[in-house]
Design a protein around this motif. Structure first.
Motif, short mmCIF file in Angstrom:
data_model
loop_
_atom_site.label_atom_id
_atom_site.label_comp_id
_atom_site.label_asym_id
_atom_site.label_seq_id
_atom_site.Cartn_x
_atom_site.Cartn_y
_atom_site.Cartn_z
N ILE A 44 0.84 -1.21 0.00
CA ILE A 44 0.00 0.00 0.00
C ILE A 44 0.87 1.25 0.00
CG2 ILE A 44 -1.62 1.32 1.40
CD1 ILE A 44 -2.82 -1.39 2.23
N LYS A 45 1.96 1.24 0.78
CA LYS A 45 2.84 2.40 0.82
C LYS A 45 3.50 2.63 -0.55
CE LYS A 45 6.75 4.43 3.27
NZ LYS A 45 7.19 5.12 2.11
N ALA A 46 3.94 1.55 -1.19
CA ALA A 46 4.55 1.69 -2.51
C ALA A 46 3.54 2.23 -3.52
CB ALA A 46 5.09 0.33 -2.97
N ARG A 47 2.32 1.76 -3.45
CA ARG A 47 1.28 2.24 -4.37
C ARG A 47 0.99 3.72 -4.12
NH1 ARG A 47 -1.33 2.07 -9.10
NH2 ARG A 47 -3.48 2.68 -8.87
N ASN A 48 0.88 4.13 -2.85
CA ASN A 48 0.62 5.53 -2.53
C ASN A 48 1.76 6.43 -3.00
OD1 ASN A 48 -1.84 4.97 -1.39
ND2 ASN A 48 -1.06 4.92 0.70
N ASP A 49 2.99 5.98 -2.79
CA ASP A 49 4.14 6.77 -3.26
C ASP A 49 4.13 6.91 -4.78
OD1 ASP A 49 4.92 7.02 -0.64
OD2 ASP A 49 6.46 5.45 -0.76
N PHE A 50 3.80 5.82 -5.47
CA PHE A 50 3.75 5.86 -6.93
C PHE A 50 2.70 6.87 -7.40
CE2 PHE A 50 1.57 4.34 -10.75
CZ PHE A 50 2.61 4.41 -11.66
N VAL A 51 1.51 6.83 -6.78
CA VAL A 51 0.44 7.74 -7.18
C VAL A 51 0.82 9.18 -6.89
CG1 VAL A 51 -1.95 8.41 -6.70
CG2 VAL A 51 -1.37 6.01 -7.00
N ARG A 52 1.41 9.43 -5.74
CA ARG A 52 1.84 10.80 -5.40
C ARG A 52 2.85 11.33 -6.40
NH1 ARG A 52 2.43 9.01 0.19
NH2 ARG A 52 0.43 9.42 1.20
N ASP A 53 3.86 10.51 -6.71
CA ASP A 53 4.89 10.94 -7.67
C ASP A 53 4.27 11.19 -9.04
OD1 ASP A 53 6.82 10.81 -5.74
OD2 ASP A 53 7.51 8.80 -6.32
N ARG A 54 3.36 10.33 -9.43
CA ARG A 54 2.71 10.49 -10.73
C ARG A 54 1.91 11.79 -10.80
NH1 ARG A 54 2.30 6.71 -15.26
NH2 ARG A 54 0.64 7.61 -16.49
N LEU A 55 1.18 12.11 -9.71
CA LEU A 55 0.40 13.35 -9.68
C LEU A 55 1.31 14.58 -9.64
CD1 LEU A 55 -2.49 12.33 -7.27
CD2 LEU A 55 -2.61 12.68 -9.74
N ARG A 56 2.43 14.46 -8.92
CA ARG A 56 3.37 15.59 -8.88
C ARG A 56 3.95 15.85 -10.27
NH1 ARG A 56 5.63 13.23 -3.71
NH2 ARG A 56 4.48 14.36 -2.11
N LYS A 57 4.28 14.78 -10.98
CA LYS A 57 4.82 14.96 -12.34
C LYS A 57 3.77 15.54 -13.28
CE LYS A 57 8.24 11.29 -12.06
NZ LYS A 57 8.63 9.95 -12.52
N LYS A 58 2.54 15.09 -13.12
CA LYS A 58 1.48 15.53 -14.01
C LYS A 58 1.11 16.99 -13.77
CE LYS A 58 -3.13 14.31 -15.60
NZ LYS A 58 -4.23 13.35 -15.52
N TYR A 59 1.01 17.39 -12.51
CA TYR A 59 0.56 18.74 -12.20
C TYR A 59 1.70 19.68 -11.80
CZ TYR A 59 -4.05 16.68 -12.42
OH TYR A 59 -5.16 16.03 -12.85
N GLY A 60 2.92 19.19 -11.71
CA GLY A 60 4.08 20.03 -11.48
C GLY A 60 4.17 20.61 -10.09
N LYS A 61 3.60 19.93 -9.09
CA LYS A 61 3.69 20.45 -7.72
C LYS A 61 5.00 19.99 -7.11
CE LYS A 61 -1.17 20.88 -6.85
NZ LYS A 61 -2.26 20.70 -5.91
N PRO A 62 5.63 20.85 -6.30
CA PRO A 62 6.89 20.47 -5.68
C PRO A 62 6.68 19.47 -4.55
CG PRO A 62 6.21 22.62 -4.90
CD PRO A 62 5.24 22.22 -5.98
N ASN A 63 7.76 18.76 -4.19
CA ASN A 63 7.69 17.81 -3.08
C ASN A 63 7.51 18.54 -1.77
OD1 ASN A 63 8.11 15.66 -4.79
ND2 ASN A 63 10.32 15.67 -4.52
N PRO A 64 6.71 18.00 -0.86
CA PRO A 64 6.50 18.67 0.44
C PRO A 64 7.68 18.54 1.35
CG PRO A 64 5.14 16.68 0.30
CD PRO A 64 5.84 16.83 -1.01
#
Length: 64
Positions: A44-64
Protein backbone atom coordinates in the motif's frame (compact mmCIF):
# COMPACT_ATOMS: atom_id res chain seq x y z
CA UNK A 1 -35.05 -25.63 34.16
CA UNK A 2 -32.67 -27.39 31.79
CA UNK A 3 -29.06 -27.81 32.86
CA UNK A 4 -26.57 -25.98 30.65
CA UNK A 5 -23.65 -28.32 31.21
CA UNK A 6 -22.94 -31.82 29.91
CA UNK A 7 -24.36 -34.57 32.05
CA UNK A 8 -21.76 -37.25 31.37
CA UNK A 9 -17.96 -37.26 31.29
CA UNK A 10 -18.04 -38.25 27.59
CA UNK A 11 -20.15 -35.20 26.71
CA UNK A 12 -17.86 -32.99 28.79
CA UNK A 13 -14.83 -34.35 26.91
CA UNK A 14 -16.55 -33.70 23.57
CA UNK A 15 -17.41 -30.15 24.62
CA UNK A 16 -13.85 -29.45 25.72
CA UNK A 17 -12.50 -30.97 22.50
CA UNK A 18 -14.78 -28.84 20.32
CA UNK A 19 -13.86 -25.71 22.28
CA UNK A 20 -10.12 -26.40 21.98
CA UNK A 21 -10.34 -27.12 18.25
CA UNK A 22 -12.26 -23.86 17.71
CA UNK A 23 -9.74 -21.94 19.78
CA UNK A 24 -6.90 -23.52 17.77
CA UNK A 25 -8.50 -22.46 14.48
CA UNK A 26 -8.91 -18.94 15.84
CA UNK A 27 -5.24 -18.79 16.87
CA UNK A 28 -4.09 -20.06 13.46
CA UNK A 29 -6.19 -17.43 11.69
CA UNK A 30 -4.85 -14.71 13.97
CA UNK A 31 -1.27 -15.85 13.28
CA UNK A 32 -1.76 -15.76 9.49
CA UNK A 33 -3.37 -12.35 9.74
CA UNK A 34 -0.44 -11.01 11.78
CA UNK A 35 2.16 -12.52 9.42
CA UNK A 36 0.55 -10.93 6.34
CA UNK A 37 0.19 -7.39 7.74
CA UNK A 38 3.71 -6.14 6.91
CA UNK A 39 3.68 -7.14 3.20
CA UNK A 40 0.25 -5.58 2.73
CA UNK A 41 1.35 -2.34 4.38
CA UNK A 42 4.49 -2.22 2.23
CA UNK A 43 2.46 -2.77 -0.94
CA UNK A 44 0.00 0.00 0.00
CA UNK A 45 2.84 2.40 0.82
CA UNK A 46 4.55 1.69 -2.51
CA UNK A 47 1.28 2.24 -4.37
CA UNK A 48 0.62 5.53 -2.53
CA UNK A 49 4.14 6.77 -3.26
CA UNK A 50 3.75 5.86 -6.93
CA UNK A 51 0.44 7.74 -7.18
CA UNK A 52 1.84 10.80 -5.40
CA UNK A 53 4.89 10.94 -7.67
CA UNK A 54 2.71 10.49 -10.73
CA UNK A 55 0.40 13.35 -9.68
CA UNK A 56 3.37 15.59 -8.88
CA UNK A 57 4.82 14.96 -12.34
CA UNK A 58 1.48 15.53 -14.01
CA UNK A 59 0.56 18.74 -12.20
CA UNK A 60 4.08 20.03 -11.48
CA UNK A 61 3.69 20.45 -7.72
CA UNK A 62 6.89 20.47 -5.68
CA UNK A 63 7.69 17.81 -3.08
CA UNK A 64 6.50 18.67 0.44
Amino acid sequence: MVCCFPSTPKKLAMTVGCFLSGAALFVVGMHYSYVNVAPQQARIKARNDFVRDRLRKKYGKPNP
